[in-house]
Scaffold this motif. Structure first.
Motif, PDB file in Angstrom:
ATOM      1  N   LEU A 281      42.512  34.652  33.088  1.00 37.58           N
ATOM      2  CA  LEU A 281      41.053  35.345  33.016  1.00 37.58           C
ATOM      3  C   LEU A 281      41.264  36.325  34.071  1.00 37.58           C
ATOM      4  CD1 LEU A 281      38.672  32.472  33.259  1.00 37.58           C
ATOM      5  CD2 LEU A 281      39.444  33.653  31.321  1.00 37.58           C
ATOM      6  N   ILE A 282      41.470  37.685  33.809  1.00 35.89           N
ATOM      7  CA  ILE A 282      42.008  38.653  34.559  1.00 35.89           C
ATOM      8  C   ILE A 282      40.719  39.827  34.826  1.00 35.89           C
ATOM      9  CG2 ILE A 282      43.551  40.734  34.959  1.00 35.89           C
ATOM     10  CD1 ILE A 282      44.824  37.690  34.956  1.00 35.89           C
ATOM     11  N   SER A 283      40.244  39.884  36.053  1.00 32.71           N
ATOM     12  CA  SER A 283      39.164  41.065  36.355  1.00 32.71           C
ATOM     13  C   SER A 283      39.963  42.313  36.330  1.00 32.71           C
ATOM     14  CB  SER A 283      38.782  40.862  37.763  1.00 32.71           C
ATOM     15  OG  SER A 283      37.899  39.397  37.726  1.00 32.71           O
ATOM     16  N   LYS A 284      39.224  43.158  35.330  1.00 33.98           N
ATOM     17  CA  LYS A 284      39.933  44.455  35.066  1.00 33.98           C
ATOM     18  C   LYS A 284      39.882  45.286  36.336  1.00 33.98           C
ATOM     19  CE  LYS A 284      39.291  48.521  32.319  1.00 33.98           C
ATOM     20  NZ  LYS A 284      38.492  49.027  31.039  1.00 33.98           N
ATOM     21  N   ASP A 285      40.930  45.983  36.431  1.00 28.47           N
ATOM     22  CA  ASP A 285      41.238  47.066  37.697  1.00 28.47           C
ATOM     23  C   ASP A 285      40.990  46.347  39.088  1.00 28.47           C
ATOM     24  OD1 ASP A 285      41.505  49.061  35.827  1.00 28.47           O
ATOM     25  OD2 ASP A 285      39.104  49.678  35.877  1.00 28.47           O
ATOM     26  N   THR A 286      41.496  45.142  39.197  1.00 26.36           N
ATOM     27  CA  THR A 286      41.785  44.329  40.372  1.00 26.36           C
ATOM     28  C   THR A 286      43.053  43.824  40.679  1.00 26.36           C
ATOM     29  OG1 THR A 286      40.913  42.295  39.557  1.00 26.36           O
ATOM     30  CG2 THR A 286      39.285  43.656  39.993  1.00 26.36           C
ATOM     31  N   ALA A 287      42.923  43.193  41.790  1.00 25.31           N
ATOM     32  CA  ALA A 287      44.257  42.604  42.236  1.00 25.31           C
ATOM     33  C   ALA A 287      44.975  41.516  40.953  1.00 25.31           C
ATOM     34  CB  ALA A 287      44.324  41.687  43.547  1.00 25.31           C
ATOM     35  N   ASP A 288      43.876  40.893  40.266  1.00 25.29           N
ATOM     36  CA  ASP A 288      44.210  40.055  39.046  1.00 25.29           C
ATOM     37  C   ASP A 288      45.407  40.845  38.199  1.00 25.29           C
ATOM     38  OD1 ASP A 288      43.029  38.064  39.771  1.00 25.29           O
ATOM     39  OD2 ASP A 288      41.543  38.377  38.386  1.00 25.29           O
ATOM     40  N   GLU A 289      45.264  42.018  37.929  1.00 25.76           N
ATOM     41  CA  GLU A 289      46.153  42.839  37.058  1.00 25.76           C
ATOM     42  C   GLU A 289      47.430  42.854  37.499  1.00 25.76           C
ATOM     43  OE1 GLU A 289      43.135  45.414  34.122  1.00 25.76           O
ATOM     44  OE2 GLU A 289      44.194  46.481  35.832  1.00 25.76           O
ATOM     45  N   ARG A 290      47.515  43.212  38.741  1.00 24.07           N
ATOM     46  CA  ARG A 290      49.019  43.577  39.457  1.00 24.07           C
ATOM     47  C   ARG A 290      49.236  42.214  39.682  1.00 24.07           C
ATOM     48  NH1 ARG A 290      45.549  47.663  41.797  1.00 24.07           N
ATOM     49  NH2 ARG A 290      44.984  46.449  43.623  1.00 24.07           N
ATOM     50  N   VAL A 291      48.887  40.964  40.143  1.00 23.72           N
ATOM     51  CA  VAL A 291      49.666  39.794  40.291  1.00 23.72           C
ATOM     52  C   VAL A 291      50.265  39.385  39.149  1.00 23.72           C
ATOM     53  CG1 VAL A 291      49.147  37.631  40.860  1.00 23.72           C
ATOM     54  CG2 VAL A 291      48.258  39.415  42.360  1.00 23.72           C
ATOM     55  N   LEU A 292      49.338  39.624  37.861  1.00 20.42           N
ATOM     56  CA  LEU A 292      49.816  38.917  36.601  1.00 20.42           C
ATOM     57  C   LEU A 292      51.018  39.833  36.271  1.00 20.42           C
ATOM     58  CD1 LEU A 292      49.696  37.201  34.199  1.00 20.42           C
ATOM     59  CD2 LEU A 292      47.881  38.753  33.054  1.00 20.42           C
ATOM     60  N   SER A 293      50.852  40.953  36.264  1.00 17.97           N
ATOM     61  CA  SER A 293      51.894  41.872  35.895  1.00 17.97           C
ATOM     62  C   SER A 293      53.144  41.497  36.633  1.00 17.97           C
ATOM     63  CB  SER A 293      51.827  43.313  36.277  1.00 17.97           C
ATOM     64  OG  SER A 293      52.703  44.128  35.872  1.00 17.97           O
ATOM     65  N   ALA A 294      53.061  41.439  38.066  1.00 11.84           N
ATOM     66  CA  ALA A 294      54.484  41.005  38.889  1.00 11.84           C
ATOM     67  C   ALA A 294      54.928  39.561  38.537  1.00 11.84           C
ATOM     68  CB  ALA A 294      53.931  40.888  40.201  1.00 11.84           C
ATOM     69  N   LEU A 295      53.957  38.789  38.013  1.00 10.95           N
ATOM     70  CA  LEU A 295      54.438  37.385  37.574  1.00 10.95           C
ATOM     71  C   LEU A 295      54.957  37.358  36.504  1.00 10.95           C
ATOM     72  CD1 LEU A 295      51.308  35.191  38.551  1.00 10.95           C
ATOM     73  CD2 LEU A 295      53.439  35.040  39.569  1.00 10.95           C
TER      74      LEU A 295
ATOM     75  N   GLU B 207      55.065  42.083  47.290  1.00  9.15           N
ATOM     76  CA  GLU B 207      55.606  43.546  47.424  1.00  9.15           C
ATOM     77  C   GLU B 207      55.158  44.451  46.194  1.00  9.15           C
ATOM     78  OE1 GLU B 207      57.719  46.458  49.060  1.00  9.15           O
ATOM     79  OE2 GLU B 207      57.709  44.335  49.986  1.00  9.15           O
ATOM     80  N   SER B 208      54.853  43.775  45.153  1.00  7.69           N
ATOM     81  CA  SER B 208      54.357  44.376  43.981  1.00  7.69           C
ATOM     82  C   SER B 208      52.809  45.153  44.313  1.00  7.69           C
ATOM     83  CB  SER B 208      54.354  43.861  42.627  1.00  7.69           C
ATOM     84  OG  SER B 208      53.890  44.666  41.638  1.00  7.69           O
ATOM     85  N   LEU B 209      52.012  44.304  45.033  1.00 11.82           N
ATOM     86  CA  LEU B 209      50.774  44.560  45.254  1.00 11.82           C
ATOM     87  C   LEU B 209      50.458  45.630  46.404  1.00 11.82           C
ATOM     88  CD1 LEU B 209      47.679  44.023  44.839  1.00 11.82           C
ATOM     89  CD2 LEU B 209      47.918  41.904  46.892  1.00 11.82           C
ATOM     90  N   ILE B 210      51.488  45.453  47.435  1.00 12.70           N
ATOM     91  CA  ILE B 210      51.376  46.580  48.472  1.00 12.70           C
ATOM     92  C   ILE B 210      51.949  47.803  47.937  1.00 12.70           C
ATOM     93  CG2 ILE B 210      52.426  47.060  50.634  1.00 12.70           C
ATOM     94  CD1 ILE B 210      50.551  44.779  50.693  1.00 12.70           C
TER      95      ILE B 210
END
Length: 234
Positions: free
Chosen positions: A191-205, A213-216
């Protein structure tokens, strides 16, 4: 030294990763972006440590999930879109048990309030009941179910209500159902909220990168290091 993955030598079931996009309203996104920017600038003003990186990641994931803790220990709800999505997945499962991972305690409380039949994994009896097909919705934190638990007999559907930023916990939690002995294809809903940290964290995982580091780096590209004055519009 030879390193091998489990799927290289074990008979592993098929794994299907599904991204369930949660679209927030215009007002909700304005609130999130103001909060994200202010948190990032506060991060730049302080000492940048592993603890501060983790704190920033946690704050943004909480907000993206729909609720956030305040300094008094209470949490405040901003949206219920993830609860709605979880309800749709449970209904679509048509009686097949669902294993749901949460990240923060307020997520657990909100899930239990919405789903009266939800069971929090606490003891061996819960594991036995799950594997016997007697639990429709089993809710647990990835740190509590990441190692040594054999849950593959009870179901084949996973829902990540709230993502963990720990790659190790993410992988081990998924392995509770996606493992040898599983007889069905394992479906993993995110369950990924669009255009939020959810997307960046999932992509990094999924890319097996360092999540914080990816989020920063993503926030650097988005906001730079300018000291912008802003207020949180909540």
């Amino acid at each position: 030294c030879v390193s091998m993955k489990a799927e290289d030598w074990l008979d592993m079931p098929e794994r299907i990763d599904n991204i369930r996009e949660i679209v927030l309203s215009k007002k909700q996104m304005e609130q999130y972006e103001n909060f994200e920017r202010d948190c990032y600038l506060a991060f730049l003003d302080g000492e940048i440590t592993a603890a501060s990186r983790a704190a920033l990641t946690n704050k943004l994931l909480q907000f993206a999930g729909g609720a956030m803790y305040s300094e008094d220990g209470k949490y405040y709800t901003f949206h219920d879109e993830k609860l709605e999505a979880l309800e749709e997945i449970v209904e679509a499962a048509q009686g097949n048990p669902v294993l749901c991972f949460y990240n923060y305690r307020h997520e657990l409380e909100r899930i239990q309030k919405r789903f009266k039949n939800a069971v929090k994994l606490d003891k061996q009896e819960d594991i036995d009941a799950w594997n016997a097909g007697k639990i429709d919705l089993l809710v647990t934190h990835p740190a509590a179910a990441g190692y040594g638990l054999n849950l593959q007999a009870g179901g084949h559907i996973i829902v990540w209500y709230g993502l963990t930023w720990s790659l190790e916990l993410y992988q081990q939690a998924n392995a509770r159902l996606h493992r040898q002995g599983q007889t069905k294809s394992v479906i993993i809903h995110h369950l990924i909220s669009k255009d939020t940290a959810d997307e960046r964290v999932l992509s990094a995982l999924q890319g097996k990168e360092d999540v914080q580091e990816s989020l920063i780096n993503a926030l650097k590209l988005k906001y730079g290091s300018d000291k912008l004055n802003s207020k949180i519009a909540i």
